[in-house]
Design a protein around this motif. Structure first.
Motif: not given
Length: 211
Positions: A204-211
């Motif tokens: 799995i590749k997942a990107q850091r999402i800015e909150r």
């Protein structure tokens, strides 16, 4: 406490697995390579460097002294630490890799929170693991007590990992899979396919999402 006991006691057995199941190992490396971003990366649970070395990753985190020594001998800069408490500055890396690590951490949510913390804006986590609902995952769970490593493991499904990643601030998911037979029956490098649900080894590749 990180589950380091079997890696300290059975270091040679761990290393021998990769020799005995060479094509399975190479298939997993190739699957990770498909989703690995460019930039400065670090592997959490670097072990003996079996993935960092062929993937060109120069930094690692490893709680096991014996495993860390092997990685250091291969030229990897290793930090002795647990995944839940990383002595790493905020936003230090473009990507973080975890391969067959999530099943051995004590607190996966905390591990993902720490992973997100050390990622730069827009950075990615790449996770390689055995899906608990796959043929190999079911085999390992059924035979846990016979294996000095997997008796300590907590296996996860792809859906469970994705849900926890979303909960800790990740999105924009990509998936690949490989290892379509039990390792003992693999005689050549396995194909890498998009998605999940077929192969036992999922990346799995997942990107850091800015909150």
């Amino acid at each position: 406490m990180a589950k380091i006991k079997p890696f300290e006691q059975f270091t040679q057995r761990y290393e021998q697995w990769f020799e005995n199941h060479y094509y399975t190992y190479i298939s997993e490396v190739e699957a990770v390579k498909k989703l690995l971003p460019s930039g400065k990366g670090i592997e959490i649970g670097v072990g003996s460097g079996r993935f960092s070395l062929p993937l060109g990753i120069k930094f690692g985190v490893e709680p096991s002294l014996k495993m860390a020594k092997i990685s250091k001998q291969k030229g990897i800069y290793v930090i002795r630490a647990a995944a839940e408490y990383l002595p790493v500055k905020n936003r230090s890396f473009n990507f973080v890799l975890l391969v067959t690590t999530i099943c051995f951490v004590d607190d996966l949510k905390k591990t993902f929170e720490e992973t997100r913390r050390i990622l730069k804006k827009g950075g990615n986590v790449v996770i390689g693991f055995i899906d608990k609902n796959s043929p190999l995952g079911r085999f390992y769970q059924k035979n846990k007590e016979k294996n000095p490593f997997y008796r300590y493991a907590q296996f996860y499904s792809t859906e469970e990992v994705v849900a926890l990643l979303k909960n800790t601030g990740f999105g924009n998911f990509s998936f690949v899979q490989t290892v379509f037979y039990l390792p003992e029956n693999i005689r050549e490098v396995q194909p890498v396919k998009e998605g999940y649900g077929e192969g036992s080894f999922v990346v799995i590749k997942a990107q850091r999402i800015e909150r």
